[in-house]
Design a protein around this motif. Structure first.
Motif, PDB file in Angstrom:
ATOM      1  N   VAL A 112      10.550  76.010 -46.447  1.00 10.07           N
ATOM      2  CA  VAL A 112       9.502  76.928 -46.888  1.00 10.07           C
ATOM      3  C   VAL A 112       9.445  78.031 -45.854  1.00 10.07           C
ATOM      4  N   ASP A 113       9.653  79.268 -46.303  1.00 12.19           N
ATOM      5  CA  ASP A 113       9.647  80.449 -45.445  1.00 12.19           C
ATOM      6  C   ASP A 113       8.275  81.097 -45.581  1.00 12.19           C
TER       7      ASP A 113
ATOM      8  N   ALA B  79      -0.543  71.039 -52.616  1.00 12.99           N
ATOM      9  CA  ALA B  79      -0.917  70.633 -51.254  1.00 12.99           C
ATOM     10  C   ALA B  79      -1.717  71.727 -50.561  1.00 12.99           C
ATOM     11  N   LEU B  80      -1.298  72.982 -50.742  1.00 12.14           N
ATOM     12  CA  LEU B  80      -2.029  74.094 -50.121  1.00 12.14           C
ATOM     13  C   LEU B  80      -3.386  74.296 -50.791  1.00 12.14           C
ATOM     14  N   ASN B  81      -3.442  74.112 -52.105  1.00 17.88           N
ATOM     15  CA  ASN B  81      -4.737  74.167 -52.792  1.00 17.88           C
ATOM     16  C   ASN B  81      -5.669  73.105 -52.225  1.00 17.88           C
TER      17      ASN B  81
ATOM     18  N   GLY C 154       2.506  67.031 -44.525  1.00 16.28           N
ATOM     19  CA  GLY C 154       2.221  65.922 -45.427  1.00 16.28           C
ATOM     20  C   GLY C 154       3.257  65.754 -46.523  1.00 16.28           C
ATOM     21  N   LEU C 155       4.058  66.801 -46.753  1.00  9.80           N
ATOM     22  CA  LEU C 155       5.145  66.751 -47.738  1.00  9.80           C
ATOM     23  C   LEU C 155       6.505  66.562 -47.074  1.00  9.80           C
ATOM     24  N   GLY C 156       6.502  66.364 -45.744  1.00 10.17           N
ATOM     25  CA  GLY C 156       7.750  66.132 -45.024  1.00 10.17           C
ATOM     26  C   GLY C 156       8.404  67.361 -44.436  1.00 10.17           C
ATOM     27  N   PHE C 157       7.695  68.493 -44.406  1.00 13.29           N
ATOM     28  CA  PHE C 157       8.236  69.729 -43.835  1.00 13.29           C
ATOM     29  C   PHE C 157       7.710  69.898 -42.409  1.00 13.29           C
ATOM     30  N   GLY C 158       8.618  70.114 -41.469  1.00 11.02           N
ATOM     31  CA  GLY C 158       8.230  70.357 -40.089  1.00 11.02           C
ATOM     32  C   GLY C 158       8.695  71.730 -39.638  1.00 11.02           C
ATOM     33  N   VAL C 159       8.010  72.280 -38.651  1.00 15.34           N
ATOM     34  CA  VAL C 159       8.345  73.623 -38.156  1.00 15.34           C
ATOM     35  C   VAL C 159       9.768  73.626 -37.605  1.00 15.34           C
TER      36      VAL C 159
ATOM     37  N   ALA D  14      13.818  67.319 -44.209  1.00 12.67           N
ATOM     38  CA  ALA D  14      15.042  66.605 -43.821  1.00 12.67           C
ATOM     39  C   ALA D  14      16.147  66.725 -44.872  1.00 12.67           C
ATOM     40  N   ASP D  15      15.776  66.970 -46.129  1.00 11.19           N
ATOM     41  CA  ASP D  15      16.788  67.086 -47.183  1.00 11.19           C
ATOM     42  C   ASP D  15      17.432  68.475 -47.255  1.00 11.19           C
TER      43      ASP D  15
END
Length: 160
Positions: free
Chosen positions: A86-87, A14-16, A62-67, A81-82
């Motif tokens: 990501v730090d 995703a970052l790529n 886009g992968l479901g990670f929010g701040v 949510a699971d």
């Protein structure tokens, strides 16, 4: 919830796709150097460019990670949510290629990422950018190591 090798690669992809520079740090960085997963991981530590943090967060969204925690310029945590997270360790590069994470040192000093501290490792058979064993050991100084840190340090010392 465990952060699987496949999930790590999904984040890297995703970052790529977003054109973001990134390097794996922490437990997955150790496992990248080992070439295989050595323990369970709840999170993924990534070194990213501070000036790309918006694009990084958008890609993670886009992968479901929010701040979940925003301590810019020092650190940002994006949570799923699971329960995985990501730090993010944002850095700025100087003219010599050294990265600096602002206020991340034990005494709130800037944390150095020397240019020669960036290397390659392998996760699930794929080459990925990660931090060198020497730099990861250096970044473990200044705080009390827990069981996971002691496991990682034992592995890292094999490459010195």
């Amino acid at each position: 919830m465990s952060f699987s090798a496949e999930a790590v690669l999904a984040v890297i992809d995703a970052l790529n796709g977003a054109g973001c520079w990134r390097t794996i740090d922490g437990g997955w960085g150790v496992d990248a150097l080992a070439g295989h997963q050595t323990r369970d991981h709840e999170d993924l530590d990534l070194v990213v460019k501070l000036d790309e943090i918006g694009a990084v967060l958008e890609a993670l969204d886009g992968l479901g990670f929010g701040v979940d925690l925003d301590l810019r310029p020092t650190r940002v945590v994006a949570k799923h949510a699971d329960g995985r997270w990501v730090d993010l360790h944002p850095i700025e590069f100087d003219a010599s290629g050294t990265g600096w994470q602002r206020g991340a040192g034990a005494d709130n000093s800037d944390c150095q990422y020397p240019a020669d501290g960036f290397c390659e490792g392998t996760i699930a058979g794929r080459s990925v950018p990660c931090l060198s064993a020497e730099l990861q050991i250096t970044h473990h100084l200044g705080y009390e190591a827990d069981a996971k840190d002691r496991h990682d340090l034992e592995l890292l010392r094999q490459w010195l």
